[in-house]
Design a protein around this motif. Structure first.
Motif, short mmCIF file in Angstrom:
data_model
loop_
_atom_site.label_atom_id
_atom_site.label_comp_id
_atom_site.label_asym_id
_atom_site.label_seq_id
_atom_site.Cartn_x
_atom_site.Cartn_y
_atom_site.Cartn_z
N GLY A 65 -7.61 -3.61 -2.26
CA GLY A 65 -6.82 -4.56 -2.90
C GLY A 65 -7.66 -5.91 -2.91
N GLY A 112 2.02 -6.46 0.57
CA GLY A 112 0.72 -6.92 0.83
C GLY A 112 0.08 -7.35 -0.72
N ASP A 165 1.93 -6.73 6.25
CA ASP A 165 2.67 -6.23 7.50
C ASP A 165 2.76 -7.35 8.72
OD1 ASP A 165 3.64 -4.18 5.56
OD2 ASP A 165 2.62 -2.63 7.00
N ASP A 203 -6.71 0.47 -3.65
CA ASP A 203 -7.46 0.96 -2.64
C ASP A 203 -8.38 2.40 -2.85
OD1 ASP A 203 -6.36 -1.00 -0.95
OD2 ASP A 203 -5.01 0.24 -0.31
N ASP A 240 -9.41 -8.17 -5.77
CA ASP A 240 -8.73 -9.49 -6.31
C ASP A 240 -10.07 -10.35 -6.22
OD1 ASP A 240 -7.25 -11.52 -6.57
OD2 ASP A 240 -6.17 -11.71 -4.70
N GLY A 277 0.67 -1.18 -0.13
CA GLY A 277 0.02 0.04 0.21
C GLY A 277 0.77 1.22 -0.05
N ASN A 284 -1.99 -10.86 -4.11
CA ASN A 284 -3.02 -10.89 -5.30
C ASN A 284 -2.81 -11.99 -6.16
OD1 ASN A 284 -3.68 -9.93 -8.31
ND2 ASN A 284 -4.67 -8.77 -7.07
O1 KG4 Z 1 2.19 -4.72 2.89
P1 KG4 Z 1 0.85 -4.17 3.40
O2 KG4 Z 1 0.15 -4.88 4.49
O3 KG4 Z 1 1.22 -3.02 4.03
C1 KG4 Z 1 2.24 -1.90 3.47
O4 KG4 Z 1 3.35 -1.84 3.82
O5 KG4 Z 1 1.58 -0.83 2.70
O6 KG4 Z 1 0.13 -3.85 2.21
C2 KG4 Z 1 -1.27 -3.53 2.15
C3 KG4 Z 1 -1.54 -3.30 1.03
C4 KG4 Z 1 -2.98 -2.50 0.75
O7 KG4 Z 1 -2.82 -1.65 -0.36
C5 KG4 Z 1 -3.92 -3.73 0.30
O8 KG4 Z 1 -4.91 -3.51 -0.50
C6 KG4 Z 1 -3.06 -4.59 -0.63
O9 KG4 Z 1 -1.76 -4.56 0.15
N1 KG4 Z 1 -3.32 -6.07 -0.60
C7 KG4 Z 1 -3.89 -6.56 -1.95
C8 KG4 Z 1 -4.17 -8.00 -1.74
N2 KG4 Z 1 -4.12 -8.20 -0.24
C9 KG4 Z 1 -3.66 -7.04 0.31
N3 KG4 Z 1 -3.59 -6.11 -2.95
C10 KG4 Z 1 -4.29 -6.76 -4.10
N4 KG4 Z 1 -4.77 -8.16 -4.25
C11 KG4 Z 1 -4.68 -8.74 -2.79
N5 KG4 Z 1 -5.17 -9.98 -2.42
#
Ligand code: KG4
Ligand code: ZN
Length: 348
Positions: free
Chosen positions: A180, A276, A316, A167, A184, A137, A280
């Motif tokens: 996200g 994150g 995270d 998002d 998906d 994110g 996907n």
């Molecule tokens: O790594 P993370 O938990 O936090 C950051 O370091 O930002 O990533 C969160 C991001 C969010 O934008 C969320 O929408 C996205 O990861 N995300 C996904 C999926 N699961 C989480 N995006 C696309 N498909 C998914 N299955």
């Protein structure tokens, strides 16, 4: 070597105990999704307050789950950036206080390096040189590394991160938060070819990413096609479903193309898909096809291994922070408490 990891850079309060850099004894994550859902995104002030409320019990729980006492750890690793400054300060201050009272060494871990190490937990013998696509994110970066602790930035987001782009469209269409995972899931039933998104050309030959053009194009499609945001509790229309499916397809296509170009230039032995957005399903499927299946069908192609951490390690968490901090602890000055948080900390 037993390390306590602490992570609080955005909206997850997390603590983990990791042995020898990769054996996860506990991995506790307190998510703040409910707090921020109504706002369609993370509210920094609320995030800091939630971290303050949660950090004590999250750390305590990580020791209970692991069956270890505080005296048994060899050091503490904490995320000191990049991220939301108020959120980071909660984890950093807590870690400093613990290190001081227990007289244990404390090391700082860059959140992006933590994501890279998430791949080593389940596969400790990932081979160098490696190419990592860190996609979340807050970040979209391509990082090349020839040995542990040395990183070269190959490409980065010039505007929105990929997860942020997903998002934001989900928020605009009233689909929910975080967008996200919703996009998906919804995209399994949509048509990826109904709406076109032209892939931005970065003219200086760099492998940077730009997703803000997709957002503008999506808004234009919404206006031209008269797509209305979903009402609370209402059903998503077929046209909105096709829009998010086409949008996700364009984002994944960009991520894959830039990674392919980097792979062709650098010939890494390993490719890591982390952060994150690496959860996907279309992105994982496409990486598998492009980097593992198709090259095998071409005679003489150099094999490259692709690593996709489990979802709990991809989003995270503090296990990845403990894993990244583990090699640093041996060289840490036990009494150095000058460590500070930095919102825009760079890895390279
Ligand atoms: O790594 P993370 O938990 O936090 C950051 O370091 O930002 O990533 C969160 C991001 C969010 O934008 C969320 O929408 C996205 O990861 N995300 C996904 C999926 N699961 C989480 N995006 C696309 N498909 C998914 N299955
Ligand atoms: Zn992250």
């Amino acid at each position: 070597m037993l390390i306590l990891g602490i992570e609080s850079s955005c909206d997850e309060t997390a603590a983990a105990l990791v042995e020898d850099g990769h054996v996860v004894l506990s991995n506790v994550v307190a998510s703040q999704i409910k707090t921020h859902r109504g706002f369609g995104g993370v509210v920094p002030e609320l995030a800091s307050r939630e971290h303050l409320r949660n950090i004590g019990w999250v750390v305590r729980q990580s020791f209970l789950d692991a069956g270890k006492t505080q005296e048994e750890i060899d050091g503490i690793a904490v995320t000191n950036g990049p991220g939301l400054i108020g959120s980071l300060l909660v984890g950093v201050s807590f870690a400093k206080a613990m290190a001081y009272s227990l007289k244990k060494p404390l090391v700082a871990v860059n959140h992006t390096e933590g994501h890279i190490y998430s791949a080593f937990i389940e596969n400790p013998d990932v081979e160098y040189p490696l190419l990592a696509l860190v996609v979340s994110g807050g970040h979209t970066s391509l990082i090349y590394s020839t040995k542990p602790g040395f990183y070269q930035s190959i490409g980065r987001a010039r505007d929105d991160a990929a997860g942020e782009a997903l998002d934001k469209l989900a928020k605009f269409l009233g689909l929910g938060y975080p967008g996200g995972p919703l996009i998906d899931r919804l995209s399994q039933n949509g048509n990826p070819r109904r709406f076109s998104f032209s892939i931005p050309k970065i003219s200086d030959g760099s492998l940077d990413f730009s997703f803000s053009g997709f957002k503008t194009a999506a808004l234009r499609h919404i206006q031209l096609s008269g797509i209305k945001p979903r009402r609370s509790g209402g059903k998503i229309t077929k046209i909105a479903l096709d829009l998010v499916t086409s949008y996700q397809w364009a984002i994944v296509d960009t991520l894959v193309r830039q990674t392919q170009k980097a792979e062709a230039r650098l010939h890494p032995k390993s490719i890591l898909l982390v952060g994150g957005v690496a959860c996907n399903s279309l992105l994982r499927r496409t990486f598998k096809r492009v980097f593992e299946e198709e090259p095998q069908q071409r005679a003489g192609a150099d094999p490259v291994r692709v690593y996709y951490p489990s979802p709990i390690l991809t989003t995270d968490n503090a296990a990845m922070i403990a894993a990244a901090g583990s090699p640093k602890v041996q060289h840490a000055d036990p009494l150095d408490l000058t460590l500070n948080a930095s919102a825009d900390l760079r890895l390279c």
